[in-house]
Write an enzyme that holds these catalytic residues in place. Structure first.
Site, PDB file in Angstrom:
ATOM      1  N   CYS A  16      56.571  19.521 -64.677  1.00  0.00           N
ATOM      2  CA  CYS A  16      55.834  20.145 -65.786  1.00  0.00           C
ATOM      3  C   CYS A  16      55.651  21.645 -65.616  1.00  0.00           C
ATOM      4  O   CYS A  16      55.165  22.316 -66.524  1.00  0.00           O
ATOM      5  CB  CYS A  16      54.482  19.471 -65.976  1.00  0.00           C
ATOM      6  SG  CYS A  16      54.635  17.797 -66.605  1.00  0.00           S
ATOM      7  N   ASN A  45      52.166  15.186 -73.979  1.00  0.00           N
ATOM      8  CA  ASN A  45      52.722  15.993 -72.885  1.00  0.00           C
ATOM      9  C   ASN A  45      54.242  16.028 -73.019  1.00  0.00           C
ATOM     10  O   ASN A  45      54.911  15.024 -72.785  1.00  0.00           O
ATOM     11  CB  ASN A  45      52.298  15.373 -71.545  1.00  0.00           C
ATOM     12  CG  ASN A  45      52.808  16.155 -70.346  1.00  0.00           C
ATOM     13  OD1 ASN A  45      53.643  17.046 -70.492  1.00  0.00           O
ATOM     14  ND2 ASN A  45      52.324  15.817 -69.179  1.00  0.00           N
ATOM     15  N   HIS A  62      49.501  24.287 -69.854  1.00  0.00           N
ATOM     16  CA  HIS A  62      50.287  23.059 -69.976  1.00  0.00           C
ATOM     17  C   HIS A  62      49.446  21.957 -70.609  1.00  0.00           C
ATOM     18  O   HIS A  62      48.293  21.742 -70.229  1.00  0.00           O
ATOM     19  CB  HIS A  62      50.761  22.634 -68.579  1.00  0.00           C
ATOM     20  CG  HIS A  62      51.474  21.313 -68.578  1.00  0.00           C
ATOM     21  ND1 HIS A  62      52.541  21.052 -69.415  1.00  0.00           N
ATOM     22  CD2 HIS A  62      51.258  20.188 -67.855  1.00  0.00           C
ATOM     23  CE1 HIS A  62      52.954  19.817 -69.197  1.00  0.00           C
ATOM     24  NE2 HIS A  62      52.197  19.267 -68.272  1.00  0.00           N
TER      25      HIS A  62
HETATM   26  O1  UT7 Z   1      51.920  16.828 -66.716  1.00  0.00           O
HETATM   27  C1  UT7 Z   1      52.039  16.397 -65.393  1.00  0.00           C
HETATM   28  C2  UT7 Z   1      50.744  16.204 -64.789  1.00  0.00           C
HETATM   29  N1  UT7 Z   1      50.093  15.035 -65.325  1.00  0.00           N
HETATM   30  C3  UT7 Z   1      48.808  15.082 -65.565  1.00  0.00           C
HETATM   31  O2  UT7 Z   1      48.208  16.112 -65.449  1.00  0.00           O
HETATM   32  C4  UT7 Z   1      48.116  13.782 -65.946  1.00  0.00           C
HETATM   33  C5  UT7 Z   1      46.849  13.659 -65.139  1.00  0.00           C
HETATM   34  N2  UT7 Z   1      46.154  12.411 -65.347  1.00  0.00           N
HETATM   35  C6  UT7 Z   1      45.523  12.073 -66.486  1.00  0.00           C
HETATM   36  O3  UT7 Z   1      45.644  12.776 -67.482  1.00  0.00           O
HETATM   37  C7  UT7 Z   1      44.636  10.889 -66.492  1.00  0.00           C
HETATM   38  O4  UT7 Z   1      44.445  10.436 -65.173  1.00  0.00           O
HETATM   39  C8  UT7 Z   1      45.146   9.699 -67.366  1.00  0.00           C
HETATM   40  C9  UT7 Z   1      45.047  10.046 -68.828  1.00  0.00           C
HETATM   41  C10 UT7 Z   1      46.576   9.361 -66.985  1.00  0.00           C
HETATM   42  C11 UT7 Z   1      44.263   8.477 -67.130  1.00  0.00           C
HETATM   43  O5  UT7 Z   1      42.914   8.800 -67.396  1.00  0.00           O
HETATM   44  P1  UT7 Z   1      41.782   8.473 -66.309  1.00  0.00           P
HETATM   45  O6  UT7 Z   1      40.515   8.868 -66.902  1.00  0.00           O
HETATM   46  O7  UT7 Z   1      42.176   9.140 -65.018  1.00  0.00           O
HETATM   47  O8  UT7 Z   1      41.854   6.912 -66.208  1.00  0.00           O
HETATM   48  P2  UT7 Z   1      42.121   6.000 -64.940  1.00  0.00           P
HETATM   49  O9  UT7 Z   1      43.564   5.990 -64.597  1.00  0.00           O
HETATM   50  O10 UT7 Z   1      41.148   6.356 -63.883  1.00  0.00           O
HETATM   51  O11 UT7 Z   1      41.730   4.593 -65.546  1.00  0.00           O
HETATM   52  C12 UT7 Z   1      40.416   4.309 -66.022  1.00  0.00           C
HETATM   53  C13 UT7 Z   1      40.418   2.939 -66.668  1.00  0.00           C
HETATM   54  C14 UT7 Z   1      41.092   1.879 -65.802  1.00  0.00           C
HETATM   55  O12 UT7 Z   1      40.395   0.654 -65.983  1.00  0.00           O
HETATM   56  P3  UT7 Z   1      39.349   0.148 -64.893  1.00  0.00           P
HETATM   57  O13 UT7 Z   1      40.123   0.058 -63.604  1.00  0.00           O
HETATM   58  O14 UT7 Z   1      38.286   1.209 -64.849  1.00  0.00           O
HETATM   59  O15 UT7 Z   1      38.912  -1.154 -65.453  1.00  0.00           O
HETATM   60  C15 UT7 Z   1      42.448   1.770 -66.399  1.00  0.00           C
HETATM   61  O16 UT7 Z   1      43.054   0.522 -66.191  1.00  0.00           O
HETATM   62  O17 UT7 Z   1      41.159   2.991 -67.881  1.00  0.00           O
HETATM   63  C16 UT7 Z   1      42.180   2.000 -67.865  1.00  0.00           C
HETATM   64  N3  UT7 Z   1      43.327   2.506 -68.598  1.00  0.00           N
HETATM   65  C17 UT7 Z   1      43.475   2.373 -69.917  1.00  0.00           C
HETATM   66  N4  UT7 Z   1      42.714   1.776 -70.856  1.00  0.00           N
HETATM   67  C18 UT7 Z   1      43.136   1.829 -72.132  1.00  0.00           C
HETATM   68  C19 UT7 Z   1      44.387   3.213 -68.099  1.00  0.00           C
HETATM   69  N5  UT7 Z   1      45.226   3.520 -69.110  1.00  0.00           N
HETATM   70  C20 UT7 Z   1      44.685   3.014 -70.245  1.00  0.00           C
HETATM   71  C21 UT7 Z   1      45.077   3.019 -71.586  1.00  0.00           C
HETATM   72  N6  UT7 Z   1      44.287   2.417 -72.498  1.00  0.00           N
HETATM   73  N7  UT7 Z   1      46.224   3.615 -72.009  1.00  0.00           N
END
Ligand code: UT7
Length: 331
Positions: free
Chosen positions: A116, A286, A256
């Site tokens: 990225c 993204n 970004h």
């Molecule tokens: O461009 C390259 C660099 N990339 C980035 O900068 C991306 C960085 N990361 C992020 O933007 C975020 O971490 C995400 C958007 C990918 C995820 O958001 P998060 O707030 O970090 O969520 P998480 O992975 O900690 O998951 C929280 C909860 C989990 O459930 P439990 O374990 O708390 O029950 C996940 O299973 O949200 C759940 N979850 C979802 N729920 C609904 C994960 N993805 C989804 C989804 N829809 N699509």
């Protein structure tokens, strides 16, 4: 003779027609519009459809848009850099194909890959060719067909990424406009947290890997998020400090577009008002190498000669950095 700086003198862009909305994703994986919107800021993303159409298709359209807007003769372009994490093919340069297709027949070309941060590093690279005094027209394109490496059964990644391309032209400037400073970093210990393991040279694709869908992107979102928030904000603040800039001096943050919360955190560390933060993640998600030029294209009419822009990016690898640039024209 005054010092030569590398100024952006034109912008172009292209996104495919097909719109993948949060509502459509709700029918594909266990997710919902409310979660995606509050956790990422994304409402929809564009997807390139069509047999055999790869990243070069996006890059070519963005370059043609720039060439038409600027009214330049593609034969005058001396270098074409395609910043991308999703080249058309292995071994064959995406940039060479792109350059030939747009009529840049006198140019040499190469691809640049830094996940990225590809476009940000590309800005640095393009600027060096101009600053050397040897080249007068360098076309930098950021393009990615992310849908080619996304598993649309994985809700952790398929809600984030989209396809698109943007292009900028760098030309020499003797009035001090253009790229002023850069602070670029990388840390390979971050590789395991964001990668597509199979299909590269370490792990060529196998039938078993395909069955396990390991050719697709894997992301440990939480770890990447934490690193992105702290590192992107750190470099943005660092580049302000070492150029004696305060938040009042800055016209725009061009960050970004990976997650609205990461962009907000960076703006907050810089003490920047929301109206100085370029944002289009809600429309495109993204797009990896295309986010920065797509922002410039969307905001081009608002940009004024002399505006001070801070670019910042963070991506797989890990790779990240910030660039300080003075805008060179009124559109
Ligand atoms: O461009 C390259 C660099 N990339 C980035 O900068 C991306 C960085 N990361 C992020 O933007 C975020 O971490 C995400 C958007 C990918 C995820 O958001 P998060 O707030 O970090 O969520 P998480 O992975 O900690 O998951 C929280 C909860 C989990 O459930 P439990 O374990 O708390 O029950 C996940 O299973 O949200 C759940 N979850 C979802 N729920 C609904 C994960 N993805 C989804 C989804 N829809 N699509």
């Amino acid at each position: 003779m005054s010092k030569i700086t590398a100024a952006i003198t034109a912008v172009g862009a292209y996104v495919p027609d097909y719109v993948l909305t949060n509502q459509i994703l709700e029918t594909m994986v266990d997710t919902n519009d409310e979660w995606i919107t509050t956790r990422t800021g994304i409402k929809e993303r564009r997807i390139l459809k069509g047999e055999g159409k790869g990243t070069s298709f996006l890059a070519i359209q963005a370059a043609k848009d720039l060439i038409a807007k600027k009214g330049i003769d593609p034969k005058d372009i001396e270098l074409v850099i395609v910043a991308t994490a999703t080249p058309d093919m292995k071994a064959a340069s995406t940039s060479a194909f792109t350059a030939t297709q747009i009529g840049a027949v006198n140019a040499f070309s190469f691809d640049l890959e830094a996940a990225c941060s590809s476009f940000l590093y590309g800005m640095s690279t393009a600027a060096k060719y101009i600053e050397s005094g040897r080249y007068k027209n360098v076309l930098l394109i950021g393009a990615d067909k992310n849908s080619s490496m996304i598993n649309y059964e994985d809700r952790a990644t398929c809600i984030i990424f989209g396809d698109g391309a943007g292009a900028v032209l760098f030309e020499p400037n003797e009035e001090g406009y253009g790229l002023q400073d850069e602070y670029l970093r990388s840390d390979g210990s971050g590789r395991e947290f964001l990668q597509a393991k199979y299909g590269g040279s370490s792990y060529p694709t196998t039938v078993e890997a395909l069955e396990n869908k390991e050719q697709y992107v894997f992301q440990d979102g939480r770890t990447v998020f934490k690193n992105a928030v702290s590192n992107m904000a750190d470099v943005a603040v660092k580049i302000l400090e070492r150029n004696n800039l305060t938040n009042n001096d800055i016209s725009w943050l061009v960050a970004h577009q990976a997650n609205k919360r990461i962009i907000d955190a960076t703006a907050s560390r810089m003490e920047l008002d929301e109206d100085k933060v370029m944002m289009n993640i809600h429309k495109y998600g993204n797009t990896t190498s295309a986010t920065l030029p797509l922002l410039l294209n969307d905001y081009e009419s608002k940009l004024k000669k002399g505006d001070k822009l801070i670019f910042a990016a963070f991506g797989g690898g890990f790779t990240w950095g910030a660039i300080y640039l003075n805008w060179a024209y009124n559109s």
